[in-house]
Design an enzyme around this catalytic site. Structure first.
Site, PDB file in Angstrom:
ATOM      1  N   ARG A  98       0.854  -1.196   0.000  1.00  0.00           N
ATOM      2  CA  ARG A  98       0.000   0.000   0.000  1.00  0.00           C
ATOM      3  C   ARG A  98       0.892   1.249   0.000  1.00  0.00           C
ATOM      4  NH1 ARG A  98      -3.759  -0.128   4.978  1.00  0.00           N
ATOM      5  NH2 ARG A  98      -4.916  -1.692   3.817  1.00  0.00           N
ATOM      6  N   ARG A 167      -1.646   6.840   9.693  1.00  0.00           N
ATOM      7  CA  ARG A 167      -1.698   6.342   8.307  1.00  0.00           C
ATOM      8  C   ARG A 167      -1.861   7.497   7.312  1.00  0.00           C
ATOM      9  NH1 ARG A 167      -3.848   0.929   8.400  1.00  0.00           N
ATOM     10  NH2 ARG A 167      -2.982  -0.122  10.212  1.00  0.00           N
ATOM     11  N   LYS A 228      -3.366   1.310  15.164  1.00  0.00           N
ATOM     12  CA  LYS A 228      -3.371   2.228  14.026  1.00  0.00           C
ATOM     13  C   LYS A 228      -4.030   3.564  14.390  1.00  0.00           C
ATOM     14  CE  LYS A 228      -5.861  -0.749  11.536  1.00  0.00           C
ATOM     15  NZ  LYS A 228      -6.764  -1.378  10.547  1.00  0.00           N
ATOM     16  N   LYS A 230      -5.686   7.209  12.397  1.00  0.00           N
ATOM     17  CA  LYS A 230      -6.089   7.731  11.094  1.00  0.00           C
ATOM     18  C   LYS A 230      -6.528   9.190  11.165  1.00  0.00           C
ATOM     19  CE  LYS A 230      -7.382   3.216   9.411  1.00  0.00           C
ATOM     20  NZ  LYS A 230      -8.451   2.336   8.901  1.00  0.00           N
ATOM     21  N   CYS A 449     -15.565  -3.289   0.488  1.00  0.00           N
ATOM     22  CA  CYS A 449     -14.153  -3.530   0.790  1.00  0.00           C
ATOM     23  C   CYS A 449     -13.638  -4.668  -0.093  1.00  0.00           C
ATOM     24  CB  CYS A 449     -13.989  -3.895   2.255  1.00  0.00           C
ATOM     25  SG  CYS A 449     -14.623  -5.545   2.609  1.00  0.00           S
ATOM     26  N   CYS A 455      -8.149 -10.823   1.357  1.00  0.00           N
ATOM     27  CA  CYS A 455      -8.162 -10.402   2.760  1.00  0.00           C
ATOM     28  C   CYS A 455      -8.247 -11.612   3.694  1.00  0.00           C
ATOM     29  CB  CYS A 455      -9.333  -9.472   3.025  1.00  0.00           C
ATOM     30  SG  CYS A 455      -9.367  -8.992   4.752  1.00  0.00           S
ATOM     31  N   CYS A 494     -16.449  -8.330   6.709  1.00  0.00           N
ATOM     32  CA  CYS A 494     -16.357  -8.601   8.154  1.00  0.00           C
ATOM     33  C   CYS A 494     -16.570  -7.293   8.898  1.00  0.00           C
ATOM     34  CB  CYS A 494     -15.001  -9.242   8.496  1.00  0.00           C
ATOM     35  SG  CYS A 494     -13.666  -8.060   8.724  1.00  0.00           S
ATOM     36  N   CYS A 498     -13.857  -1.789   6.742  1.00  0.00           N
ATOM     37  CA  CYS A 498     -12.957  -1.086   5.814  1.00  0.00           C
ATOM     38  C   CYS A 498     -13.675  -0.216   4.786  1.00  0.00           C
ATOM     39  CB  CYS A 498     -12.042  -2.092   5.117  1.00  0.00           C
ATOM     40  SG  CYS A 498     -11.013  -2.983   6.288  1.00  0.00           S
TER      41      CYS A 498
HETATM   42 FE1  SRM Z   1      -8.987  -2.007   6.555  1.00  0.00          FE
HETATM   43  C1  SRM Z   1      -7.553  -4.601   8.144  1.00  0.00           C
HETATM   44  C2  SRM Z   1      -8.271  -3.373   3.618  1.00  0.00           C
HETATM   45  C3  SRM Z   1      -9.728   0.926   5.098  1.00  0.00           C
HETATM   46  C4  SRM Z   1     -10.551  -0.960   9.432  1.00  0.00           C
HETATM   47  N1  SRM Z   1      -8.028  -3.686   5.999  1.00  0.00           N
HETATM   48  C5  SRM Z   1      -7.463  -4.622   6.804  1.00  0.00           C
HETATM   49  C6  SRM Z   1      -6.654  -5.655   6.011  1.00  0.00           C
HETATM   50  C7  SRM Z   1      -5.255  -5.145   5.922  1.00  0.00           C
HETATM   51  C8  SRM Z   1      -6.744  -7.095   6.509  1.00  0.00           C
HETATM   52  C9  SRM Z   1      -5.651  -7.571   7.429  1.00  0.00           C
HETATM   53  O1  SRM Z   1      -5.362  -6.950   8.463  1.00  0.00           O
HETATM   54  O2  SRM Z   1      -5.092  -8.621   7.114  1.00  0.00           O
HETATM   55  C10 SRM Z   1      -7.393  -5.527   4.668  1.00  0.00           C
HETATM   56  C11 SRM Z   1      -6.581  -5.912   3.437  1.00  0.00           C
HETATM   57  C12 SRM Z   1      -7.476  -6.413   2.338  1.00  0.00           C
HETATM   58  C13 SRM Z   1      -6.818  -6.478   1.033  1.00  0.00           C
HETATM   59  O3  SRM Z   1      -6.648  -7.615   0.516  1.00  0.00           O
HETATM   60  O4  SRM Z   1      -6.488  -5.459   0.452  1.00  0.00           O
HETATM   61  C14 SRM Z   1      -7.908  -4.118   4.744  1.00  0.00           C
HETATM   62  N2  SRM Z   1      -8.865  -1.321   4.736  1.00  0.00           N
HETATM   63  C15 SRM Z   1      -8.640  -2.065   3.623  1.00  0.00           C
HETATM   64  C16 SRM Z   1      -8.906  -1.270   2.359  1.00  0.00           C
HETATM   65  C17 SRM Z   1      -7.989  -1.643   1.207  1.00  0.00           C
HETATM   66  C18 SRM Z   1     -10.380  -1.473   1.992  1.00  0.00           C
HETATM   67  C19 SRM Z   1     -10.810  -0.986   0.645  1.00  0.00           C
HETATM   68  O5  SRM Z   1     -11.646  -1.682   0.085  1.00  0.00           O
HETATM   69  O6  SRM Z   1     -10.397   0.080   0.181  1.00  0.00           O
HETATM   70  C20 SRM Z   1      -8.719   0.139   2.914  1.00  0.00           C
HETATM   71  C21 SRM Z   1      -7.302   0.618   2.880  1.00  0.00           C
HETATM   72  C22 SRM Z   1      -7.192   2.010   3.397  1.00  0.00           C
HETATM   73  C23 SRM Z   1      -5.835   2.631   3.284  1.00  0.00           C
HETATM   74  O7  SRM Z   1      -5.485   3.032   2.174  1.00  0.00           O
HETATM   75  O8  SRM Z   1      -5.164   2.771   4.302  1.00  0.00           O
HETATM   76  C24 SRM Z   1      -9.129  -0.059   4.360  1.00  0.00           C
HETATM   77  N3  SRM Z   1      -9.885  -0.295   7.185  1.00  0.00           N
HETATM   78  C25 SRM Z   1     -10.213   0.749   6.375  1.00  0.00           C
HETATM   79  C26 SRM Z   1     -11.157   1.604   7.020  1.00  0.00           C
HETATM   80  C27 SRM Z   1     -11.811   2.826   6.415  1.00  0.00           C
HETATM   81  C28 SRM Z   1     -11.132   4.108   6.825  1.00  0.00           C
HETATM   82  O9  SRM Z   1     -10.080   4.093   7.443  1.00  0.00           O
HETATM   83  O10 SRM Z   1     -11.692   5.166   6.516  1.00  0.00           O
HETATM   84  C29 SRM Z   1     -11.403   1.044   8.266  1.00  0.00           C
HETATM   85  C30 SRM Z   1     -12.428   1.556   9.307  1.00  0.00           C
HETATM   86  C31 SRM Z   1     -11.968   2.749  10.029  1.00  0.00           C
HETATM   87  C32 SRM Z   1     -11.199   2.367  11.244  1.00  0.00           C
HETATM   88  O11 SRM Z   1     -10.004   2.150  11.132  1.00  0.00           O
HETATM   89  O12 SRM Z   1     -11.793   2.222  12.305  1.00  0.00           O
HETATM   90  C33 SRM Z   1     -10.594  -0.145   8.359  1.00  0.00           C
HETATM   91  N4  SRM Z   1      -8.993  -2.658   8.495  1.00  0.00           N
HETATM   92  C34 SRM Z   1      -9.749  -2.139   9.502  1.00  0.00           C
HETATM   93  C35 SRM Z   1      -9.600  -2.960  10.673  1.00  0.00           C
HETATM   94  C36 SRM Z   1     -10.284  -2.714  12.041  1.00  0.00           C
HETATM   95  C37 SRM Z   1      -9.532  -1.753  12.861  1.00  0.00           C
HETATM   96  C38 SRM Z   1     -10.115  -1.633  14.259  1.00  0.00           C
HETATM   97  O13 SRM Z   1      -9.997  -0.597  14.861  1.00  0.00           O
HETATM   98  O14 SRM Z   1     -10.681  -2.591  14.783  1.00  0.00           O
HETATM   99  C39 SRM Z   1      -8.737  -4.021  10.311  1.00  0.00           C
HETATM  100  C40 SRM Z   1      -8.266  -5.182  11.203  1.00  0.00           C
HETATM  101  C41 SRM Z   1      -7.171  -4.790  12.111  1.00  0.00           C
HETATM  102  O15 SRM Z   1      -6.603  -3.694  12.068  1.00  0.00           O
HETATM  103  O16 SRM Z   1      -6.864  -5.631  12.950  1.00  0.00           O
HETATM  104  C42 SRM Z   1      -8.387  -3.807   8.941  1.00  0.00           C
HETATM  105 FE1  SF4 Z   2     -11.069  -7.546   5.002  1.00  0.00          FE
HETATM  106 FE2  SF4 Z   2     -12.951  -7.143   6.793  1.00  0.00          FE
HETATM  107 FE3  SF4 Z   2     -11.543  -5.109   5.858  1.00  0.00          FE
HETATM  108 FE4  SF4 Z   2     -13.271  -6.261   4.305  1.00  0.00          FE
HETATM  109  S1  SF4 Z   2     -13.765  -5.188   6.210  1.00  0.00           S
HETATM  110  S2  SF4 Z   2     -11.175  -5.740   3.755  1.00  0.00           S
HETATM  111  S3  SF4 Z   2     -13.158  -8.349   4.947  1.00  0.00           S
HETATM  112  S4  SF4 Z   2     -10.742  -6.731   7.078  1.00  0.00           S
END
Ligand code: SRM
Ligand code: SF4
Length: 584
Positions: A98, A167, A228, A230, A449, A455, A494, A498
């Site tokens: 990324r 981030r 993390k 943001k 997502c 993922c 899930c 995201c």
């Molecule tokens: Fe996310 C984890 C994809 C935005 C909350 N996210 C992941 C992972 C890296 C899975 C992993 O940990 O193994 C996913 C990778 C999937 C893949 O194959 O690409 C993933 N997140 C994404 C993306 C690519 C989704 C998308 O469809 O665009 C976004 C990348 C953003 C970036 O450029 O940095 C993405 N993730 C978000 C957002 C939205 C936002 O930030 O506005 C959230 C919700 C906001 C937040 O953080 O609360 C988000 N991602 C999570 C979480 C839950 C965090 C938490 O506080 O519980 C995880 C899991 C974790 O961190 O343990 C996670």
């Molecule tokens: Fe993966 Fe869950 Fe984030 Fe979707 S919402 S990209 S399934 S970690």
């Protein structure tokens, strides 16, 4: 109605309490991840030997955590995981990279370089994320260093794109008022740079930089953040960055056409776990206003308070939102003001219209053109009917301006000179790329997502399933004369959230294969969460559950009433104004 919460305190200077640094590692209580960080020698770990190890396509277990700080995730193809297990093969490991792209802005030249890297080293597509970043999927270990070096040659990097640090800093991508937008974009870069980790590990490991013995992390310390972090900046009336979903949200305040400062929001986040009510999504709390000259100090000290008071024992309760709810907002503010040495003044008035994108052509005050293209789930790929990857690459070669990613996973071809516009139009036609003019508002306002197959945390499909779900929803909307109604639908595989599903007027969150929780009632402006309406249901039941509500909405809504507001007024679901009420 303007959204406003006034701070009662008057601004005054305070001295910093030197006794409040609690960053040191405690092996008796802190989580395993804290140990990995503290023993990593500032994020070096054993990444370099891991990369050289040819016997496996993976990296060592402890390095899995550390590579995230360098913008990399280890993944495997889940579609073939069982098959490989049966064949006694290790999973087909590859890596997702990324890039850090503050404000989502890249030049055409940079875009070409990123597309070339996708062709040469990844799955041949680019993925635009919900935080304005580029992702490459399917990069094998042997190609990791070359790909990272390539990204750096294009003057972008992947530092802190993931990991327990601040981030990618988001900002409003469409430069409608170009001067204000440029200023805001500069702030997103400044904040991003200011909060970058200072360790030279990234340069040593990925760019063969000179080894530096001593590293200082003045902001983070050796344990970095508990989780993390943001940051996003919104420019009203548009909340396309979903500012309330961020740990630190800044709302630009413009008076007499001058940017004067920012309203400050803290403690937003989406992630939760099914069945665990101690976890919940939360919209950020408005705590005041800061002047331009104060914003870096505010950002740094929100990070520092979270560094020192965030939960390092239980990772799922470690985000700033939980720190704030545990301390109480007033205590959090007092700590912040003590750390930064000044108080915030009362928040200024502002108003958001919506949190979606505006598609099509737009000309700015300097006469330059900008085209927002709808990209399904941000996936830039060639398909039978649409040569999106090839088309955008060709456009980048003639255009000379910028490419800007929107936080809704769309692409804005930006700063197009009037004389270049016809060339861009011709290429769009040649590669069958529409900007969304033939799509319904429901599709244009939908987000999914990544989920399967890359993922590791996905429980259900999202990106691959959303298009067919929307087609079925469109039939329902059409039946009740609502086809032109913008209702935002957000789907994730899930509850990590995201695609910010808990801010969807209709939210679908994966529970298991083909099964989703259905959430209703978020606002159209992104400042109110939705709430669980039906649990663990399949497509048929989702559509059945939605139909009577859609019918009522069609017949009984007020003029300009959004779907999210209607279901609250009509008492289909209770409004959730506070994350702590999400499960009640
Ligand atoms: Fe996310 C984890 C994809 C935005 C909350 N996210 C992941 C992972 C890296 C899975 C992993 O940990 O193994 C996913 C990778 C999937 C893949 O194959 O690409 C993933 N997140 C994404 C993306 C690519 C989704 C998308 O469809 O665009 C976004 C990348 C953003 C970036 O450029 O940095 C993405 N993730 C978000 C957002 C939205 C936002 O930030 O506005 C959230 C919700 C906001 C937040 O953080 O609360 C988000 N991602 C999570 C979480 C839950 C965090 C938490 O506080 O519980 C995880 C899991 C974790 O961190 O343990 C996670
Ligand atoms: Fe993966 Fe869950 Fe984030 Fe979707 S919402 S990209 S399934 S970690």
């Amino acid at each position: 109605m303007p959204v406003i919460e006034k701070s009662k305190e008057k601004p005054q200077r305070k001295s910093v309490d030197k006794s409040i640094n609690q960053t040191s590692y405690d092996s008796s209580t802190h989580s395993e991840v804290e140990k990995i960080k503290v023993e990593s020698n500032y994020l070096r770990g054993t990444i370099t030997p891991s990369l050289k190890q040819q016997i496996t396509g993976a990296v060592a277990d402890d390095d899995l955590m550390l590579i995230k700080f360098h913008g990399i995730y280890q993944q495997d193809d889940r579609d073939i995981r069982n098959e490989r297990r049966k064949q006694k093969l290790e999973p087909l490991y590859s890596f997702m990279i990324r890039a850090r792209v503050p404000g989502g802005v890249a030049t055409s030249e940079q875009y070409i370089q990123m597309a070339d890297l996708a062709i040469n080293y990844s799955s041949g597509s680019l993925r635009l994320t919900t935080r304005q970043a580029y992702q490459w999927h399917g990069v094998f270990k042997r190609n990791l260093k070359t790909t990272i070096a390539g990204i750096n040659q294009s003057m972008l990097d992947t530092i802190a794109a993931c990991g327990d640090v601040n981030r990618n800093v988001m900002s409003n991508p469409l430069p409608e008022t170009s001067r204000i937008h440029t200023e805001i974009y500069e702030w997103s870069k400044k904040i991003s740079e200011h909060l970058l980790p200072k360790t030279r590990a990234y340069h040593e490991i990925w760019l063969d930089g000179k080894k530096v013995e001593s590293t200082q992390e003045p902001i983070y310390g050796e344990t970095y953040l508990p989780r993390k972090f943001k940051t996003a900046i919104a420019i009203p009336p548009y909340n396309d960055v979903d500012v309330y979903a961020n740990d630190l949200g800044l709302i630009a305040i413009v008076e007499q056409e001058q940017l004067i400062g920012f309203n400050v929001l803290v403690g937003g986040g989406m992630g939760s776990s099914h069945g665990d009510n101690s976890t919940y999504p939360r919209v950020a709390s408005l705590i005041g206003f800061c002047r331009l000259g104060q914003v870096l100090a505010v950002a740094e000290n929100v990070v520092k308070v979270q560094r020192d008071f965030g939960n390092r024992e239980v990772r799922k309760l470690a985000r700033l939102k939980y720190t704030i709810d545990r301390l109480g907002i007033d205590k959090f503010k007092n700590k912040l003001f003590a750390y930064q040495g000044f108080e915030l003044s009362a928040a200024k008035l502002f108003e958001f219209e919506h949190n979606a994108d505006r598609y099509g052509w737009m000309q700015d005050e300097n006469g330059l053109w900008h085209l927002t293209l709808y990209i399904h789930s941000g996936r830039i790929i060639d398909s039978e009917d649409k040569k999106l990857f090839s088309g955008l690459l060709e456009i980048a070669k003639v255009h000379g301006g910028e490419f800007r990613i929107s936080p809704n996973q769309n692409m804005i071809i930006s700063n197009i000179q009037p004389q270049i516009k016809p060339k861009v139009e011709a290429l769009l036609q040649k590669y069958q790329i529409s900007f969304g003019e033939t799509e319904t508002p429901a599709r244009l306002n939908s987000l999914a997502c990544v989920a399967f197959p890359t993922c590791s945390l996905a429980m259900a499909e999202a990106e691959r399933y959303l298009p067919s779900f929307i087609t079925k929803l469109e039939v329902l909307l059409d039946k009740y004369d609502l086809k032109e109604q913008p209702i935002n639908v957000r789907m994730t595989g899930c509850p990590n959230g995201c695609a910010r599903p808990f801010l969807g007027e209709i939210g679908l969150v994966g529970k298991g294969p083909g099964k989703y929780n259905l959430y209703l009632g978020a606002s159209h402006t992104g400042n109110r969460l939705n709430k669980l309406y039906r649990e663990n249901i399949n497509e048929e039941s989702i559509l059945q559950a939605l139909e009577p509500i859609i019918k009522d909405y069609s017949e009984k809504r007020k003029l300009n009433e959004s779907f999210g507001d209607f279901v609250i007024r009509y008492q289909t679901i209770k409004a959730v104004s506070n994350g702590l009420d999400f499960h009640s």
